[in-house]
Design a protein around this motif. Sequence first.
Motif, mmCIF file in Angstrom:
data_model
loop_
_atom_site.group_PDB
_atom_site.id
_atom_site.type_symbol
_atom_site.label_atom_id
_atom_site.label_comp_id
_atom_site.label_asym_id
_atom_site.label_seq_id
_atom_site.Cartn_x
_atom_site.Cartn_y
_atom_site.Cartn_z
ATOM 1 N N ALA A 103 0.836 -1.206 0.000
ATOM 2 C CA ALA A 103 0.000 0.000 0.000
ATOM 3 C C ALA A 103 0.862 1.243 0.000
ATOM 4 O O ALA A 103 2.025 1.212 0.403
ATOM 5 N N ASP A 104 0.258 2.353 -0.447
ATOM 6 C CA ASP A 104 0.930 3.647 -0.351
ATOM 7 C C ASP A 104 1.140 3.981 1.124
ATOM 8 O O ASP A 104 0.211 3.863 1.930
ATOM 9 N N ALA A 105 2.345 4.423 1.422
ATOM 10 C CA ALA A 105 2.658 4.710 2.824
ATOM 11 C C ALA A 105 1.749 5.787 3.403
ATOM 12 O O ALA A 105 1.455 5.799 4.598
ATOM 13 N N GLY A 106 1.267 6.687 2.524
ATOM 14 C CA GLY A 106 0.403 7.774 2.991
ATOM 15 C C GLY A 106 -0.903 7.282 3.588
ATOM 16 O O GLY A 106 -1.591 8.024 4.291
ATOM 17 N N GLN A 107 -1.259 6.025 3.305
ATOM 18 C CA GLN A 107 -2.515 5.490 3.853
ATOM 19 C C GLN A 107 -2.308 4.833 5.211
ATOM 20 O O GLN A 107 -3.246 4.235 5.755
ATOM 21 N N PHE A 108 -1.076 4.896 5.728
ATOM 22 C CA PHE A 108 -0.800 4.230 6.998
ATOM 23 C C PHE A 108 -0.215 5.189 8.025
ATOM 24 O O PHE A 108 0.422 6.172 7.679
ATOM 25 N N SER A 109 -0.491 4.881 9.288
ATOM 26 C CA SER A 109 0.183 5.631 10.343
ATOM 27 C C SER A 109 0.746 4.649 11.366
ATOM 28 O O SER A 109 0.298 3.502 11.493
ATOM 29 N N LEU A 110 1.730 5.152 12.085
ATOM 30 C CA LEU A 110 2.464 4.333 13.029
ATOM 31 C C LEU A 110 1.635 4.134 14.303
ATOM 32 O O LEU A 110 0.979 5.054 14.768
ATOM 33 N N VAL A 111 1.669 2.921 14.833
ATOM 34 C CA VAL A 111 1.002 2.648 16.111
ATOM 35 C C VAL A 111 2.073 2.570 17.193
ATOM 36 O O VAL A 111 3.019 1.792 17.082
ATOM 37 N N GLU A 112 1.922 3.406 18.212
ATOM 38 C CA GLU A 112 2.874 3.355 19.324
ATOM 39 C C GLU A 112 2.155 2.849 20.564
ATOM 40 O O GLU A 112 1.391 3.585 21.188
#
Lengths: 339, 339
Positions: free
Chosen positions: A107-116
């Motif tokens: 997937a395009d990285a822009g569609q993901f965010s990091l989970v902390e």
Amino acid sequence: MSDPTIQRRLILERRPQGTVTNEDVVLHEALVDSPGDGQILIRNHFLSIDPAIRDWMSERPSYLPPIRIGDPVRSTVIGQVVESRVSRFRPGQLVVGIGGWEEYSVADAGQFSLVELKPGDEAQHYLSIYGAVGLTPYFGLLEVGKPKPGETVLVSAAAGAVGSLVGQIAKIKGCRAVGIAGSDEKCRWIVEDLGFDAAINYRTETDMVASIARACPQGVDVYFDNVGGQILDATLLNLNKDARVVFCGAISSYNSTEPVPGPYNFWQILARSATIEGYLVSDYLDQFPQGIAQMREWVGTGRLQFREQVIDGLENTLDAFNLLFEGRNEGKLMVRVAP
Amino acid sequence: MSDPTIQRRLILERRPQGTVTNEDVVLHEALVDSPGDGQILIRNHFLSIDPAIRDWMSERPSYLPPIRIGDPVRSTVIGQVVESRVSRFRPGQLVVGIGGWEEYSVADAGQFSLVELKPGDEAQHYLSIYGAVGLTPYFGLLEVGKPKPGETVLVSAAAGAVGSLVGQIAKIKGCRAVGIAGSDEKCRWIVEDLGFDAAINYRTETDMVASIARACPQGVDVYFDNVGGQILDATLLNLNKDARVVFCGAISSYNSTEPVPGPYNFWQILARSATIEGYLVSDYLDQFPQGIAQMREWVGTGRLQFREQVIDGLENTLDAFNLLFEGRNEGKLMVRVAP
């Protein structure tokens, strides 16, 4: 990945008519793709099972384009980065975003965010209470519904993942919370365990207009609508002046094969100076961190309860999905595809 | 009044089915009543002829109670105080408020306000440009529609009294203004004389979805809806994200005898995060003086044009009223019952 890996995916082979069958969505094996520039490859751990996915399978215009025939069914996923072609993600990181009903997503990285993960968090919480399921009621009720203390908040699908949180947040904000659900057991749960002031079993009530009037003797100031259809119609006749309808979903019509008319009591929007606002949690993306922080505090102090239902195995995804439309899920539905 | 006077009144004798006939609303003679405590007696000069009156004749819940059978038809009137039982009104003063289709109205003083004519004003302007007809587009467009410069404002019944002002105010605010009307002559008038950017004749277009798309190539940001029905349905498919629908009226359904479904494309409210807000100008009552001042300035500097159609004689009121529903009126309709 250096060695080609085979994965399983659920492919949309044709647009469903009514209930989705395993002739519409078919399990296939395929080689795992490599990410291109700006993309990441994710090993999916959990898939999110949401009513909106049904809408993306159809061709009608929506807030996301229809899923293309031959593509995996689109869904929110949580997984681990396997390979990254962008600098801001590294292999091994946990991410959440728009992937598919498959074991691996490119997937395009822009569609993901990091989970902390914070102490006490589990990854799957980022598909539920700290994901769209928790943030949808949070921003929808507070930013769109704008309830004031003492007002009456009515919510449909009230024992569902979103609805059960709407009522609890309404109570935290000093409102009267009334839920509509599909069984006596669900009604008992939201009143006795979650603290709703009243509940209506829409399957056993014959006159919803009168039932809502009884459960909301001061009228309805905010209606958080997850279902549309006849319940919306009955609610419109119980709105107070200047009421707000948060139009969050319309599960009652997602499986329909004919054009569905809007509410017969549409006129009441004018008669009561009401507002109906179509609401997408994704419009509040930049406020997610603040929303998650508030939800985490309420969960931590025991003011918010939530339920998750995790079903194991990609091959069981479609059955899980159809549970939603039968109202038989108990809490936020997810499929675990990897431990 | 010391001598009893006989007047003529139009009485609602039964609730109309569909178009209102002179068996539903009947001309009677009656003695003029005396005002009670807190009331005034008004000699009516002009009656306002408005689509909303049709709704008050029916029994469905609305923002005012239904007109009672046996009562005169309710309407806004302008007239002169003949007798007053409150201190703030004196005989001879010009007042505007909720009276009836009759030569004399006895009404609670709270339903009336004083008209103070400025140079260039005529009394009848307070039923049109300085009354609900002018203030409905003013507050509805600016406070509910909230148009931003460069946005597209679409309005139905665009050659009508309200709609023609909506488009002109949109232009003053730097928007693209597009109107929907029912004849080529009306379309020419709003474009060539009033300065709309485009017009659509809904009677000759066969595909309204495509027509609106052509006339609004950037999509619709604000839809000022006076008619509902199929035009609303077609507009919903042309809304931009975060569009605002000002739900001001639904003349297409006022004469219907069956429950009317809401728009078939109701779902688009969610798909486009749109807002539909039911809007009553009376909610802005405390801002009327400011609105009238702004309208007076725009009229005075020639930036706003408006049309009035005055029909003489109480006995012609029902014919005038039905012109509205045939789309045959030209400007704000009024009936003159006294010079």
